[in-house]
Each structure stands twice: as C-alpha cells, then as structure tokens.
Design a protein around this motif. Structure first.
Motif, PDB file in Angstrom:
ATOM      1  N   PRO A  41      48.138  -3.665   1.702  1.00 35.44           N
ATOM      2  CA  PRO A  41      48.721  -4.974   1.409  1.00 35.44           C
ATOM      3  C   PRO A  41      50.246  -4.941   1.477  1.00 35.44           C
ATOM      4  CG  PRO A  41      47.199  -4.269  -0.327  1.00 35.44           C
ATOM      5  CD  PRO A  41      47.411  -3.094   0.560  1.00 35.44           C
ATOM      6  N   ASP A  42      50.833  -5.995   2.036  1.00 34.02           N
ATOM      7  CA  ASP A  42      52.297  -6.097   2.106  1.00 34.02           C
ATOM      8  C   ASP A  42      52.918  -5.972   0.721  1.00 34.02           C
ATOM      9  OD1 ASP A  42      52.201  -6.453   4.788  1.00 34.02           O
ATOM     10  OD2 ASP A  42      52.368  -8.652   4.712  1.00 34.02           O
ATOM     11  N   SER A  43      52.175  -6.450  -0.278  1.00 32.83           N
ATOM     12  CA  SER A  43      52.718  -6.482  -1.632  1.00 32.83           C
ATOM     13  C   SER A  43      53.021  -5.101  -2.202  1.00 32.83           C
ATOM     14  CB  SER A  43      51.726  -7.204  -2.544  1.00 32.83           C
ATOM     15  OG  SER A  43      50.432  -6.674  -2.323  1.00 32.83           O
ATOM     16  N   VAL A  44      52.485  -4.035  -1.613  1.00 38.12           N
ATOM     17  CA  VAL A  44      52.736  -2.718  -2.210  1.00 38.12           C
ATOM     18  C   VAL A  44      53.918  -2.005  -1.564  1.00 38.12           C
ATOM     19  CG1 VAL A  44      50.274  -2.498  -2.700  1.00 38.12           C
ATOM     20  CG2 VAL A  44      51.255  -1.238  -0.761  1.00 38.12           C
ATOM     21  N   VAL A  45      54.393  -2.567  -0.446  1.00 40.92           N
ATOM     22  CA  VAL A  45      55.390  -1.842   0.338  1.00 40.92           C
ATOM     23  C   VAL A  45      56.662  -1.540  -0.446  1.00 40.92           C
ATOM     24  CG1 VAL A  45      56.880  -2.005   2.362  1.00 40.92           C
ATOM     25  CG2 VAL A  45      54.477  -2.640   2.514  1.00 40.92           C
ATOM     26  N   ASN A  46      57.107  -2.487  -1.241  1.00 44.04           N
ATOM     27  CA  ASN A  46      58.373  -2.273  -1.965  1.00 44.04           C
ATOM     28  C   ASN A  46      58.192  -1.621  -3.331  1.00 44.04           C
ATOM     29  OD1 ASN A  46      59.992  -3.287   0.101  1.00 44.04           O
ATOM     30  ND2 ASN A  46      59.413  -5.379  -0.492  1.00 44.04           N
ATOM     31  N   LEU A  47      56.968  -1.282  -3.664  1.00 47.59           N
ATOM     32  CA  LEU A  47      56.748  -0.613  -4.946  1.00 47.59           C
ATOM     33  C   LEU A  47      57.100   0.855  -4.812  1.00 47.59           C
ATOM     34  CD1 LEU A  47      53.291  -2.141  -5.927  1.00 47.59           C
ATOM     35  CD2 LEU A  47      55.491  -2.631  -7.008  1.00 47.59           C
ATOM     36  N   ASN A  48      57.433   1.449  -5.928  1.00 54.62           N
ATOM     37  CA  ASN A  48      57.732   2.868  -5.919  1.00 54.62           C
ATOM     38  C   ASN A  48      56.500   3.624  -6.424  1.00 54.62           C
ATOM     39  OD1 ASN A  48      59.064   5.254  -5.794  1.00 54.62           O
ATOM     40  ND2 ASN A  48      60.364   4.862  -7.580  1.00 54.62           N
ATOM     41  N   LEU A  49      55.428   3.566  -5.629  1.00 53.77           N
ATOM     42  CA  LEU A  49      54.145   4.112  -6.085  1.00 53.77           C
ATOM     43  C   LEU A  49      54.097   5.624  -5.968  1.00 53.77           C
ATOM     44  CD1 LEU A  49      51.486   1.691  -4.521  1.00 53.77           C
ATOM     45  CD2 LEU A  49      52.357   1.714  -6.859  1.00 53.77           C
ATOM     46  N   THR A  90      39.559  -9.411  -0.971  1.00 52.78           N
ATOM     47  CA  THR A  90      39.874  -9.485   0.460  1.00 52.78           C
ATOM     48  C   THR A  90      41.364  -9.735   0.672  1.00 52.78           C
ATOM     49  OG1 THR A  90      39.312 -11.831   0.416  1.00 52.78           O
ATOM     50  CG2 THR A  90      37.607 -10.328   1.198  1.00 52.78           C
ATOM     51  N   THR A  91      42.008 -10.427  -0.274  1.00 56.66           N
ATOM     52  CA  THR A  91      43.439 -10.697  -0.093  1.00 56.66           C
ATOM     53  C   THR A  91      44.219 -10.460  -1.381  1.00 56.66           C
ATOM     54  OG1 THR A  91      43.066 -13.023  -0.617  1.00 56.66           O
ATOM     55  CG2 THR A  91      43.179 -12.448   1.719  1.00 56.66           C
ATOM     56  N   ILE A  92      45.444  -9.990  -1.174  1.00 58.28           N
ATOM     57  CA  ILE A  92      46.371  -9.795  -2.291  1.00 58.28           C
ATOM     58  C   ILE A  92      47.646 -10.536  -1.911  1.00 58.28           C
ATOM     59  CG2 ILE A  92      47.735  -8.114  -3.585  1.00 58.28           C
ATOM     60  CD1 ILE A  92      45.532  -6.111  -3.240  1.00 58.28           C
TER      61      ILE A  92
END
Ligand SMILES: *[C@@H]1O[C@H](CO)[C@@H](O)[C@H](O)[C@H]1NC(C)=O
Ligand SMILES: *[C@@H]1O[C@H](CO)[C@@H](O)[C@H](O)[C@H]1NC(C)=O
Ligand SMILES: *[C@@H]1O[C@H](CO)[C@@H](O)[C@H](O)[C@H]1NC(C)=O
Ligand SMILES: *[C@@H]1O[C@H](CO)[C@@H](O)[C@H](O)[C@H]1NC(C)=O
Ligand SMILES: *[C@@H]1O[C@H](CO)[C@@H](O)[C@H](O)[C@H]1NC(C)=O
Ligand SMILES: *[C@@H]1O[C@H](CO)[C@@H](O)[C@H](O)[C@H]1NC(C)=O
Ligand SMILES: *[C@@H]1O[C@H](CO)[C@@H](O)[C@H](O)[C@H]1NC(C)=O
Length: 423
Positions: free
Chosen positions: A369-377, A342-344
C-alpha cells in the motif's frame, strides 16, 4: 484456535515450557530420577524474559504418579545456586499430587524461582502437604488442563506464588480467602465455564495479567479485580459467552492497561462506543478485538489516544479508511491480519508516526500500500504481492530489509530480487 490468538505471553509460556528453545551445558540431558532428564536450558518462565533454567524434564513419560525426587539422585553439577529450577511433568497421566511430592528438591539452596509444570494430566486431588519445603520460595505453578474443581488448599502454605495457571479445569468453587492468599501474583488464568455470573470471590485478586478462558455469564456485573499497586490490570478474555462488557470498560473504578478479546462471539461493541471517552478506555495501551466480524474498524478506536498496540483480526474488515487510525500517535504495533482487506487509504497511517510493525497477512492485498511508504517500519508482514517493474515506484523507498522477506505472487522471487532486476 491457536492461530487466532495473538503470539501472546501465555502461549509463549506454554510453548516455551514444552519446546525449550535452546539447550546447552547438559544438553541432551543426563538421565535423572530414573525416567527424567536433567538439563540446563534457556526458557521463558514469566512473560517474555528468557532466563537460564535447571530443568528436570519428565514430560510425556506415561507417568501415572510423580517420580521419587530424592536429592541424592540429582546429577553432580546440577545443584543450583541462584538459578531458576523447574520440574516439568506435563502430558502424563498423574491423578494426585501426594505429600512432599517434590521430595528434597525444595531444599536446594538459593533457588530463585521454583517451577512446577503439571499441565495436561488428570489431577483431581492435591495433598495439603504437597509443596512442603517451598513455603518461602517464589513459585510458578501450571495446573492447566486437569480435573481440579477448586484451587487446591495445598497452595495455602506457599507465600510467594508468582504465576498460577489453572485454565481448562472444571472450577466450581472459589474461596475469597484463597484468592486473597494467592495475591498478588503476576499471572493468573482460569476457566469460569461453570459460572453464569461473576464470582465476587475473584474480586480479592490482585494480579498483573489475568487470563479468563471460558465463562458462561453474559455480563461482568460486580467485576472488581485489581492490578498490582497503581498498575492497570492486563486482561485477556477468550472463548466466553459474554455479551455486555460495560462492567469492565465503563467502570471508572478500575484500571485496565491492556485488554485482549478474542473468540467472544457475542460481545456487543456498542458499549465500547458509549464508553470510549471514559477513564478505562482512554488509559488503554493495548487492545485486541479479534473475531468480531465488524466489516470496518469501529469508530471509537481512533479516539484511544494512548494506544500502542492494536489488533483487529478475523473480523471481515474489507477496507481501511483515512480516519480509522487518525490521531493514534503512540501506535507502534498494528495487526490487521486475517481480514478481507482489499484497499487501504493512502493517508490511513499519516498520523501514526511511531508505527514500526505492521501485519497485513491473510488479506486480499496484491500491492504494497502507498500508505506505508513514508512510515519508518521495522517490519511489514503481508502475503505475496504482484511484482512488475511498473509497480516499483513506491517500492524504491521501501526498506530493503523487509523487502527481502517478502515474496512475489507469480514466482518464488523475493521482492528485493525482483526490484533489483528492474531498470
Ligand atoms: C529467574 O527467572 C526470573 C523470571 O524470568 C528472572 O527474572 C530471574 O532473573 C531468573 N533468575 C536467574 C538467577 O536466572
Ligand atoms: C496431553 O497428553 C497426552 C498424553 O501424553 C497427549 O497425547 C496429548 O496430546 C496431550 N494434549 C495436549 C493438549 O497437550
Ligand atoms: C474428573 O473427576 C471426576 C470426579 O471428580 C471423574 O468422574 C472424572 O472421570 C475425572 N475426569 C478425568 C478426565 O480424569
Ligand atoms: C475452558 O474454556 C474453553 C473456552 O471456552 C472451553 O473450550 C473449555 O471446554 C473449557 N474447559 C473447561 C474444563 O471448562
Ligand atoms: C492506571 O494504570 C496506569 C498504568 O498502568 C498508571 O499509570 C495509573 O497511575 C493508574 N491510575 C490509577 C488511578 O491508579
Ligand atoms: C464474513 O465474511 C464471509 C465471506 O464473505 C461471510 O461468509 C461471513 O458471513 C461474514 N461473517 C459475518 C459475521 O459477517
Ligand atoms: C530498515 O529496517 C531495519 C530492520 O528493522 C532497520 O534496522 C533499519 O534502520 C531500517 N532502515 C531504514 C533506512 O529505514
């Protein structure tokens, strides 16, 4: 069960042999040998390489015996030169493989790799001379899902076995000299359902990728299988009753480069914590821990410095914490599908700067999730999300390539369209 397994080499192998991806040239296929079709197709034979294969398709023909493969009955233009050649007889009712079963086909000149697919038959005997003519050819043999109780002696005449698949057979006898004979090979799979302790005969094996499907022992005491040359072995263990894996993961005499575990419901994870600083665990590049019911990512995972691929699925993970993957700077592919996340934590992936593929589908996440925004996915795979313009702050930065393939919960709009419609 298949949706639980990774999209793995082995399933790829079987499925690609069963459903060739792309047919061309003789597509549709000339009828040959009375009941088969001779076609030329792109296939994956070993690992994930797609190559052109001349294929004699005799699968699902209700065959009780192997057809007469007289070479003069091959369609014109089908004589291979340096091509891979495969005879596919899967899903028939063949019980024995007789002398010279493949007729003159082994005489075809310049065959690079000769494949024999007998998956899903009722084979319980293979004549010692079944493979005559293939002595010096590189061969791929799939005997999975048959009725063999040992590795057929017929393999003794083959000098270059690249792949041997005999999983889903009631194997009860293994000979050390046979295991030595088939080595080294790239892929080997078998069931040890009838074994309660590790068969030491298998320690003569030198293999790149070893798939053990079913084993009734609770430990791997005496396990000493080797990779090829200096390479670490790639080990996939599934559907076993194994409890104690310490003879593999704490045994610093062996070298394991990839370890995939799924549907081994009894494994005691405490041995992983205990041995996580050992040479085996510290050298691991790929790790799968599926169907463990952890509740959270185990502590030791973030200490595996070389990890490039990690999958933890079907394990009741509910949240991803800030330190779960901290320090995994080599991590490229992360599967956390089929949990109850449910949360990251917003900083969960801060140190995973090489992360390119993140799989979050079948969880309880409703927002990116906010945590993926700065990744270069390169890819982000998750379930449908809530699309409201007020949610879009972080989405503005999300790569539109995958925003296009993600959908909103309340309609069939793609996330990209929904985002573009916001002010
Ligand atoms: C045959 O298949 C192997 C394994 O996929 C591949 O490495 C090789 O290049 C293929 N040979 C030809 C002639 O296509
Ligand atoms: C095995 O072959 C039979 C007969 O063609 C088929 O009905 C069955 O679905 C096959 N099973 C598998 C697991 O492929
Ligand atoms: C497997 O072989 C045994 C004898 O070795 C035989 O009794 C049994 O019927 C066979 N099973 C199948 C599915 O062919
Ligand atoms: C092979 O292993 C699988 C997984 O444990 C099991 O379901 C299957 O019955 C086994 N097959 C044989 C022939 O032992
Ligand atoms: C273990 O395997 C890795 C990668 O496969 C290799 O680089 C390393 O040299 C091997 N170590 C030993 C001690 O054989
Ligand atoms: C996993 O979660 C489900 C749903 O909450 C629960 O029913 C199940 O018992 C859990 N399994 C384990 C082994 O914790
Ligand atoms: C977006 O993803 C695509 C596909 O993986 C990739 O080629 C492209 O470079 C990415 N663009 C940005 C701005 O990250």
């Amino acid at each position: 069960m298949s949706d639980k397994s990774r999209v793995f080499v082995w399933t790829m192998l079987l499925s690609s042999l069963c459903h060739p991806i792309q047919a061309f040239l003789l597509s549709g296929g000339d009828v040959c040998f009375g009941i088969c079709n001779c076609v030329e197709e792109m296939q994956r034979i070993i690992f994930l390489d797609e190559t052109e294969v001349k294929l004699v398709r005799c699968e699902e023909r209700d065959l009780r015996s192997i057809p007469n493969f007289a070479i003069q009955n091959l369609p014109t233009g089908f004589y291979p030169g340096g091509k891979n050649f495969t005879v596919d007889l899967h899903s028939n009712y063949i019980q024995t493989v007789p002398d010279k079963a493949f007729g003159d086909l082994p005489k075809l000149s310049n065959v690079d790799l000769f494949g024999i697919i007998l998956y899903n038959n009722s084979i319980s005997s293979v004549s010692d001379s079944a493979f005559l003519g293939l002595e010096n050819t590189r061969v791929v043999l799939n005997f999975g899902l048959n009725n063999l109780t040992t590795i057929p002696r017929a393999l003794r005449i083959l000098r270059q076995i690249e792949l041997l698949s005999i999983e889903e057979n009631p194997i009860m006898t293994l000979e050390a000299s046979m295991i030595e004979h088939i080595s080294p090979l790239l892929q080997f799979s078998l069931n040890l359902t009838l074994y309660n302790s590790w068969p030491v005969e298998l320690n003569n094996l030198h293999v790149q990728y070893f798939w053990l499907y079913g084993y009734s022992g609770n430990s791997f005491q005496n396990f000493d299988v080797h990779g090829i040359g200096q390479r670490g072995i790639e080990l996939e263990i599934a559907g076993t009753d194994i409890v104690d894996l310490s003879d593999v993961i704490c045994n610093n005499q062996i070298n394991v480069s990839k370890l995939w575990l799924w549907d081994n419901y009894k494994v005691d994870i405490r041995h992983f914590e205990r041995c996580s600083q050992g040479a085996v665990m510290q050298n691991i590049l790929e790790l799968e821990l599926t169907s463990f019911f952890f509740g959270r990512i185990p502590n030791f995972v973030h200490t595996l410095n070389k990890l490039e691929f990690f999958r933890c699925a079907f394990s009741n993970i509910t949240e991803i914490n800030a330190n779960d993957f901290r320090g995994l700077t080599e991590l490229k592919v992360l599967y956390l599908d089929n949990n109850r996340i449910t949360t990251i934590h917003p900083h969960a992936f801060d140190t995973n700067t090489k992360l390119r593929n993140l799989y979050l589908y079948h969880n309880m996440l409703t927002h990116i999730p906010d945590s993926v925004v700065n990744l270069n996915l390169e890819s982000l795979d998750m379930d449908t999300i809530v699309c409201t313009c007020s949610n879009w702050q972080n989405l503005k930065q999300i790569n539109s390539t995958f925003a296009d393939s993600m959908y909103c919960m309340d309609n069939t709009n793609s996330v990209k369209n929904a985002r573009d419609a916001c002010p």
